[in-house]
Design a protein around this motif. Structure first.
Motif, PDB file in Angstrom:
ATOM      1  N   TYR A   1      57.946 -26.982   4.888  1.00 40.54           N
ATOM      2  CA  TYR A   1      57.706 -25.937   5.890  1.00 40.54           C
ATOM      3  C   TYR A   1      57.665 -24.594   5.176  1.00 40.54           C
ATOM      4  O   TYR A   1      58.635 -24.195   4.521  1.00 40.54           O
ATOM      5  CB  TYR A   1      58.815 -25.952   6.942  1.00 40.54           C
ATOM      6  N   VAL A   2      56.535 -23.924   5.296  1.00 42.54           N
ATOM      7  CA  VAL A   2      56.385 -22.577   4.760  1.00 42.54           C
ATOM      8  C   VAL A   2      56.436 -21.614   5.936  1.00 42.54           C
ATOM      9  O   VAL A   2      55.542 -21.626   6.794  1.00 42.54           O
ATOM     10  CB  VAL A   2      55.052 -22.425   3.999  1.00 42.54           C
ATOM     11  N   PRO A   3      57.466 -20.785   6.041  1.00 44.45           N
ATOM     12  CA  PRO A   3      57.613 -19.936   7.222  1.00 44.45           C
ATOM     13  C   PRO A   3      56.617 -18.784   7.245  1.00 44.45           C
ATOM     14  O   PRO A   3      56.131 -18.343   6.199  1.00 44.45           O
ATOM     15  CB  PRO A   3      59.049 -19.407   7.089  1.00 44.45           C
ATOM     16  N   ARG A   4      56.322 -18.336   8.438  1.00 46.78           N
ATOM     17  CA  ARG A   4      55.523 -17.136   8.588  1.00 46.78           C
ATOM     18  C   ARG A   4      56.318 -15.944   8.060  1.00 46.78           C
ATOM     19  O   ARG A   4      57.524 -15.863   8.219  1.00 46.78           O
ATOM     20  CB  ARG A   4      55.180 -16.919  10.063  1.00 46.78           C
TER      21      ARG A   4
ATOM     22  N   THR B   1      45.168 -26.481  -2.813  1.00 42.49           N
ATOM     23  CA  THR B   1      46.516 -26.830  -2.378  1.00 42.49           C
ATOM     24  C   THR B   1      46.826 -26.198  -1.037  1.00 42.49           C
ATOM     25  O   THR B   1      46.184 -25.239  -0.611  1.00 42.49           O
ATOM     26  CB  THR B   1      47.579 -26.353  -3.391  1.00 42.49           C
ATOM     27  N   SER B   2      47.840 -26.742  -0.396  1.00 43.74           N
ATOM     28  CA  SER B   2      48.360 -26.139   0.824  1.00 43.74           C
ATOM     29  C   SER B   2      49.193 -24.914   0.465  1.00 43.74           C
ATOM     30  O   SER B   2      49.402 -24.603  -0.709  1.00 43.74           O
ATOM     31  CB  SER B   2      49.199 -27.153   1.602  1.00 43.74           C
ATOM     32  N   ALA B   3      49.682 -24.222   1.474  1.00 42.25           N
ATOM     33  CA  ALA B   3      50.416 -22.986   1.244  1.00 42.25           C
ATOM     34  C   ALA B   3      51.792 -23.250   0.639  1.00 42.25           C
ATOM     35  O   ALA B   3      52.441 -24.258   0.930  1.00 42.25           O
ATOM     36  CB  ALA B   3      50.577 -22.223   2.560  1.00 42.25           C
ATOM     37  N   THR B   4      52.217 -22.346  -0.232  1.00 45.39           N
ATOM     38  CA  THR B   4      53.583 -22.315  -0.736  1.00 45.39           C
ATOM     39  C   THR B   4      54.053 -20.867  -0.704  1.00 45.39           C
ATOM     40  O   THR B   4      53.235 -19.944  -0.673  1.00 45.39           O
ATOM     41  CB  THR B   4      53.690 -22.848  -2.178  1.00 45.39           C
ATOM     42  N   SER B   5      55.356 -20.669  -0.706  1.00 47.63           N
ATOM     43  CA  SER B   5      55.876 -19.303  -0.691  1.00 47.63           C
ATOM     44  C   SER B   5      57.325 -19.314  -1.124  1.00 47.63           C
ATOM     45  O   SER B   5      57.958 -20.381  -1.214  1.00 47.63           O
ATOM     46  CB  SER B   5      55.754 -18.681   0.710  1.00 47.63           C
ATOM     47  N   ASP B   6      57.862 -18.139  -1.389  1.00 48.40           N
ATOM     48  CA  ASP B   6      59.303 -18.027  -1.565  1.00 48.40           C
ATOM     49  C   ASP B   6      59.982 -18.384  -0.242  1.00 48.40           C
ATOM     50  O   ASP B   6      59.399 -18.228   0.838  1.00 48.40           O
ATOM     51  CB  ASP B   6      59.682 -16.601  -1.958  1.00 48.40           C
ATOM     52  N   ASN B   7      61.212 -18.879  -0.345  1.00 49.16           N
ATOM     53  CA  ASN B   7      62.019 -19.219   0.834  1.00 49.16           C
ATOM     54  C   ASN B   7      61.383 -20.311   1.689  1.00 49.16           C
ATOM     55  O   ASN B   7      61.573 -20.338   2.911  1.00 49.16           O
ATOM     56  CB  ASN B   7      62.301 -17.977   1.677  1.00 49.16           C
TER      57      ASN B   7
END
Length: 323
Positions: A168-171, A143-149
């Motif tokens: 959009y997964v922010p840096r 999968t592609s990246a996922t994150s909180d926020n």
């Protein structure tokens, strides 16, 4: 499902609206489950578990036509060590002309990860993910990246029967660079859904990767046939960095309450000539009556973690209740 409705909410004026007070609704729903699962892996064996959660969903409509909604899960789970008891939670701003913007505080899916295995539905996901001797490629995720926020945006209707979603997964913490996904789905033929998603996994320096998924499903009579293909292309020179995943499934829906699915998947590391392809095959069934669902699954996994001698099987019986 019973819900407590019309709990008054107050939304103060902000940048989106110039009036003072708006009334909304807050719906509450819940669920509980219990299951027994048996795994041939000796380090896991037979396990009894219980799950429960309470979900809140609130919405209000502003005088400029925007609909603002939020939801969160009261489930002392993923965030129990970091400010629990909340688990998945998000806020959504939507209109027919502007589309839908969602801010996922926790528990969101990227454009690609939302469709990474639409065929099998990851039906093995909680059957082989514990036990010290089980190393599973598929559970590492293609999968592609996922994150909180993280943020997602569903575009308004541009063409009939075409849906476009972005994410959009922010840096930030745990993310070396920002990651962007785009997913397109077409449903213009009766019973047919086809889609393509391209995403990025820039979480780790030196291992940035592009992740692409193609999928299709076709429903006819009481049957649905589905296929998913995902490729991960990394800049890393590690032999297991690039991955190829394929999933397939046939679902028979006897009636709205009873369904049976047979499916499988294969997971390859094409640059590693020393390992074996990991293969999963199994059958699931579920029956719903009132607010209760009885489900079962039997799954076999061969070459777990790419090791030809690692073969496992599991079965599961579960009951879940909605209220």
């Amino acid at each position: 499902m019973n819900k407590f409705k019309k709990i008054g909410l107050t939304a103060l004026a902000g940048s989106l609206v110039a009036t003072s007070v708006f009334a909304g609704t807050l719906d509450v729903s819940g669920g509980a489950s219990m299951e027994v699962q048996n795994n041939s892996n000796a380090s896991k064996g037979k396990v009894f578990t219980m799950g429960n959660s309470v979900n809140f969903a609130g919405t209000t409509e502003l005088d400029n036509g925007l609909t603002v909604s939020m939801k969160f899960e009261l489930d002392d789970g993923a965030l129990s060590g970091a400010g629990g008891p909340f688990d998945s939670h998000s806020m959504k701003i939507a209109s027919d002309s502007l589309g839908t913007f969602t801010f996922h505080g926790h528990g969101g899916s990227s454009g690609q990860s939302a469709v990474d295995d639409t065929a099998t539905g990851d039906f093995w996901d909680n059957g082989f993910n514990s036990g010290t001797s089980v190393v599973v490629k598929a559970l590492g995720g293609v999968t592609s990246a996922t994150s909180d926020n993280m943020m997602t945006y569903a575009l308004p209707t541009i063409m009939d029967d075409v849906a476009i979603n972005t994410s959009y997964v922010p840096r930030g913490t745990g993310e070396y660079e920002a990651s962007v996904d785009v997913a397109v789905a077409y449903t213009g033929v009766d019973g047919l859904t086809v889609g393509y998603a391209m995403g990025e996994d820039n979480a780790t320096k030196g291992s940035q990767a592009d992740v692409d998924t193609m999928y299709a499903s076709y429903a006819f009579s009481s049957f649905t046939v589905a296929l998913t293909q995902t490729d991960k292309d990394s800049i890393s020179t590690a032999t297991d960095a690039d991955r190829e995943y394929m999933g397939y499934a046939i679902t028979y829906t006897a009636n709205p309450d009873l369904s049976i699915k047979y499916g499988g998947s294969s997971h390859e590391t094409p640059n590693d000539t020393t390992d074996s392809d990991e293969e999963v095959e199994g059958i699931t069934a579920s029956y719903t009556t009132g607010g209760m669902t009885i489900s079962t699954k039997m799954i076999d996994m061969n070459n777990s973690g790419g090791v030809g001698t690692n073969d496992y099987s599991m079965w599961e019986l579960a009951a879940s209740f909605a209220f």
